[in-house]
Each structure stands twice: as C-alpha cells, then as structure tokens.
Design a protein around this motif. Structure first.
Motif, PDB file in Angstrom:
ATOM      1  N   ASP A  60       0.826  -1.210   0.000  1.00 34.33           N
ATOM      2  CA  ASP A  60       0.000   0.000   0.000  1.00 34.33           C
ATOM      3  C   ASP A  60       0.864   1.266   0.000  1.00 34.33           C
ATOM      4  OD1 ASP A  60      -2.261  -1.576   0.044  1.00 34.33           O
ATOM      5  OD2 ASP A  60      -2.652  -1.295   2.194  1.00 34.33           O
ATOM      6  N   VAL A  61       1.936   1.249   0.766  1.00 32.53           N
ATOM      7  CA  VAL A  61       2.814   2.419   0.845  1.00 32.53           C
ATOM      8  C   VAL A  61       3.507   2.651  -0.496  1.00 32.53           C
ATOM      9  CG1 VAL A  61       4.930   3.325   1.919  1.00 32.53           C
ATOM     10  CG2 VAL A  61       3.137   2.303   3.341  1.00 32.53           C
ATOM     11  N   VAL A  62       4.009   1.595  -1.119  1.00 29.67           N
ATOM     12  CA  VAL A  62       4.653   1.738  -2.429  1.00 29.67           C
ATOM     13  C   VAL A  62       3.655   2.258  -3.449  1.00 29.67           C
ATOM     14  CG1 VAL A  62       5.733   0.474  -4.338  1.00 29.67           C
ATOM     15  CG2 VAL A  62       6.435   0.016  -1.983  1.00 29.67           C
ATOM     16  N   GLN A  63       2.451   1.736  -3.409  1.00 26.66           N
ATOM     17  CA  GLN A  63       1.421   2.204  -4.333  1.00 26.66           C
ATOM     18  C   GLN A  63       1.119   3.683  -4.096  1.00 26.66           C
ATOM     19  OE1 GLN A  63      -2.228  -0.034  -4.138  1.00 26.66           O
ATOM     20  NE2 GLN A  63      -3.248   1.261  -5.623  1.00 26.66           N
ATOM     21  N   GLU A  64       1.039   4.090  -2.841  1.00 28.08           N
ATOM     22  CA  GLU A  64       0.781   5.497  -2.525  1.00 28.08           C
ATOM     23  C   GLU A  64       1.923   6.387  -3.007  1.00 28.08           C
ATOM     24  OE1 GLU A  64      -1.024   8.934  -1.268  1.00 28.08           O
ATOM     25  OE2 GLU A  64      -1.923   6.933  -1.448  1.00 28.08           O
ATOM     26  N   ALA A  65       3.168   5.956  -2.823  1.00 28.00           N
ATOM     27  CA  ALA A  65       4.320   6.746  -3.274  1.00 28.00           C
ATOM     28  C   ALA A  65       4.294   6.908  -4.796  1.00 28.00           C
ATOM     29  CB  ALA A  65       5.621   6.093  -2.823  1.00 28.00           C
ATOM     30  N   LEU A  66       3.999   5.831  -5.498  1.00 28.91           N
ATOM     31  CA  LEU A  66       3.932   5.912  -6.969  1.00 28.91           C
ATOM     32  C   LEU A  66       2.743   6.752  -7.425  1.00 28.91           C
ATOM     33  CD1 LEU A  66       4.985   2.264  -7.797  1.00 28.91           C
ATOM     34  CD2 LEU A  66       6.260   4.345  -8.354  1.00 28.91           C
ATOM     35  N   LEU A  67       1.655   6.679  -6.702  1.00 30.27           N
ATOM     36  CA  LEU A  67       0.489   7.505  -7.031  1.00 30.27           C
ATOM     37  C   LEU A  67       0.828   8.988  -6.868  1.00 30.27           C
ATOM     38  CD1 LEU A  67      -2.538   7.683  -7.738  1.00 30.27           C
ATOM     39  CD2 LEU A  67      -3.003   7.560  -5.283  1.00 30.27           C
ATOM     40  N   ARG A  68       1.548   9.302  -5.809  1.00 28.35           N
ATOM     41  CA  ARG A  68       1.954  10.700  -5.607  1.00 28.35           C
ATOM     42  C   ARG A  68       2.929  11.149  -6.689  1.00 28.35           C
ATOM     43  NH1 ARG A  68       2.435  11.361   0.996  1.00 28.35           N
ATOM     44  NH2 ARG A  68       0.321  10.636   1.418  1.00 28.35           N
ATOM     45  N   ALA A  69       3.775  10.258  -7.164  1.00 29.90           N
ATOM     46  CA  ALA A  69       4.677  10.598  -8.274  1.00 29.90           C
ATOM     47  C   ALA A  69       3.871  10.862  -9.533  1.00 29.90           C
ATOM     48  CB  ALA A  69       5.678   9.473  -8.499  1.00 29.90           C
ATOM     49  N   TRP A  70       2.828  10.077  -9.739  1.00 29.06           N
ATOM     50  CA  TRP A  70       1.975  10.267 -10.917  1.00 29.06           C
ATOM     51  C   TRP A  70       1.256  11.609 -10.840  1.00 29.06           C
ATOM     52  CZ3 TRP A  70      -3.573  10.027 -11.209  1.00 29.06           C
ATOM     53  CH2 TRP A  70      -4.052  10.014 -12.513  1.00 29.06           C
ATOM     54  N   ARG A  71       0.849  11.997  -9.631  1.00 24.82           N
ATOM     55  CA  ARG A  71       0.153  13.274  -9.454  1.00 24.82           C
ATOM     56  C   ARG A  71       1.111  14.464  -9.553  1.00 24.82           C
ATOM     57  NH1 ARG A  71      -3.355  11.530  -4.220  1.00 24.82           N
ATOM     58  NH2 ARG A  71      -4.989  10.393  -5.316  1.00 24.82           N
ATOM     59  N   ASN A  72       2.393  14.215  -9.392  1.00 24.98           N
ATOM     60  CA  ASN A  72       3.393  15.276  -9.413  1.00 24.98           C
ATOM     61  C   ASN A  72       4.397  14.993 -10.527  1.00 24.98           C
ATOM     62  OD1 ASN A  72       5.066  17.358  -8.792  1.00 24.98           O
ATOM     63  ND2 ASN A  72       5.578  16.664  -6.735  1.00 24.98           N
ATOM     64  N   PRO A  73       4.020  15.250 -11.788  1.00 25.67           N
ATOM     65  CA  PRO A  73       4.876  14.868 -12.924  1.00 25.67           C
ATOM     66  C   PRO A  73       6.245  15.544 -12.933  1.00 25.67           C
ATOM     67  CG  PRO A  73       2.792  15.823 -13.684  1.00 25.67           C
ATOM     68  CD  PRO A  73       2.783  15.857 -12.203  1.00 25.67           C
ATOM     69  N   LYS A  74       6.410  16.659 -12.209  1.00 25.13           N
ATOM     70  CA  LYS A  74       7.727  17.319 -12.182  1.00 25.13           C
ATOM     71  C   LYS A  74       8.788  16.424 -11.557  1.00 25.13           C
ATOM     72  CE  LYS A  74       5.815  21.920 -12.138  1.00 25.13           C
ATOM     73  NZ  LYS A  74       5.585  23.146 -11.405  1.00 25.13           N
ATOM     74  N   VAL A  75       8.373  15.550 -10.658  1.00 29.60           N
ATOM     75  CA  VAL A  75       9.310  14.607 -10.029  1.00 29.60           C
ATOM     76  C   VAL A  75       9.910  13.698 -11.084  1.00 29.60           C
ATOM     77  CG1 VAL A  75       9.453  12.640  -8.449  1.00 29.60           C
ATOM     78  CG2 VAL A  75       8.156  14.663  -7.815  1.00 29.60           C
ATOM     79  N   LEU A  76       9.082  13.286 -12.021  1.00 26.00           N
ATOM     80  CA  LEU A  76       9.529  12.355 -13.053  1.00 26.00           C
ATOM     81  C   LEU A  76      10.565  12.988 -13.972  1.00 26.00           C
ATOM     82  CD1 LEU A  76       6.039  10.903 -13.994  1.00 26.00           C
ATOM     83  CD2 LEU A  76       7.712   9.917 -12.435  1.00 26.00           C
ATOM     84  N   GLU A  77      10.510  14.304 -14.107  1.00 24.24           N
ATOM     85  CA  GLU A  77      11.399  15.000 -15.037  1.00 24.24           C
ATOM     86  C   GLU A  77      12.757  15.327 -14.422  1.00 24.24           C
ATOM     87  OE1 GLU A  77       8.955  18.324 -16.006  1.00 24.24           O
ATOM     88  OE2 GLU A  77       7.574  17.127 -17.210  1.00 24.24           O
TER      89      GLU A  77
END
Length: 169
Positions: free
Chosen positions: A36-53
């Motif tokens: 659940d925690v890993v899923q939440e962390a990845l969900l937050r990354a998806w919501r914050n696309p600047k992190v991916l860049e």
C-alpha cells in the motif's frame, strides 16, 4: 498526463518498486502495508509529474522520502494506535434461517384468516407455481375471476400482515 510521463512513471515503477517495497517492508514488517505504501508513493509521483522529469536519481530519493513519510503518517494515525492485528481470521457468519422460518410461519398464520376462495388461489399460484390459466382449469373458474381473487386475496393478505405489525419490505 502525456505518453512520455506515462512511460517515465512505468520505468520508475519497474526500476524502483521492488527495492522500495523491500525498504518499506523493513520499516513496517507488514507485506500488505508495504504494498500500500509503495502504491501510494507511486500515485503521488503520478500526481506530481515534475518529479519524473528530475532524473532517475532525484526521483528515487523523492520516492524513498515519500514512502518513509507515509509510513510515519500511518504509525501516527488513530487506526494504527487502536486497531489490533490478528493472524487468524474471525469466524465467518453463518446463515441463520430463523427469519425466513418466522416469516413463513407468520404468512401461514395470516393465510388462515383469508376466505377459502382467496386462500386457494394464493396458495396454488405462489406456493404451487400454477399460472392463471392452470388455476382457472383446476378450480373451474373463468380466468378473470381467478385474477380478481388473486388481487383481492393479496390485498387482504397485506392488510392482515399490517395488522400484525409487519410493514412492507
């Protein structure tokens, strides 16, 4: 979110999710919570696309920080303080047929209060599954009379049930 962000998120998951899960598992000691925690962390990354860049190293550090913060938030939550985990599942609910038995008993009692004509068509139609045409032949009545007796018999049945305190369900 465009296709490049989806591809970045997918690569972030593929590259970091297993190691992130192991990290969270060491923090929590709980497989399900770790997922659940890993899923939440990845969900937050998806919501914050600047992190991916920001690149893979910065994204990895960000994911680990988010995961640690989610674990801390979970431990501080009221649920974590008041819920007690159990290795064994509680007993499954067993079906209780007492309500249906009482209902059948009540309906049988109320049926005795109907006229014999109304009771006969209701019992044959609803308990024996006979159609209006079959009832008309069996009782030697016109189909219209059978329909009328069914209508008024059911109405009398409903009124008798209401008098006994049973409301419509």
């Amino acid at each position: 979110m465009n296709d490049s962000h989806i591809a970045l998120l997918r690569s972030l998951h593929d590259e970091h999710a297993p190691a992130l899960w192991r990290y969270v598992r060491r923090l929590t000691g709980d497989d399900e919570l770790s997922r659940d925690v890993v899923q939440e962390a990845l969900l937050r990354a998806w919501r914050n696309p600047k992190v991916l860049e920001q690149g893979p190293t910065a994204a990895r550090a960000w994911l680990y920080t988010v995961a640690r913060n989610v674990v801390i938030d979970e431990r501080r939550s009221a649920r974590a303080r008041w819920e007690i985990g159990s290795e064994r599942l509680p007993e499954r609910a067993r079906s209780d047929h007492s309500d249906s038995a009482l209902d059948a008993w009540l309906v049988a009692d109320v049926l005795t209060q109907l006229t014999p004509e109304h009771r006969a068509v209701i019992v044959r139609a609803y308990y024996m599954g006979q159609s209006v045409a079959e009832l008309a032949v069996a009782l030697d009545l016109p189909e219209g009379t059978v329909k009328s007796r069914l209508h008024y018999g059911l109405r009398a049945l409903r009124l008798a049930l209401e008098e006994k305190g049973v409301t419509g369900r």
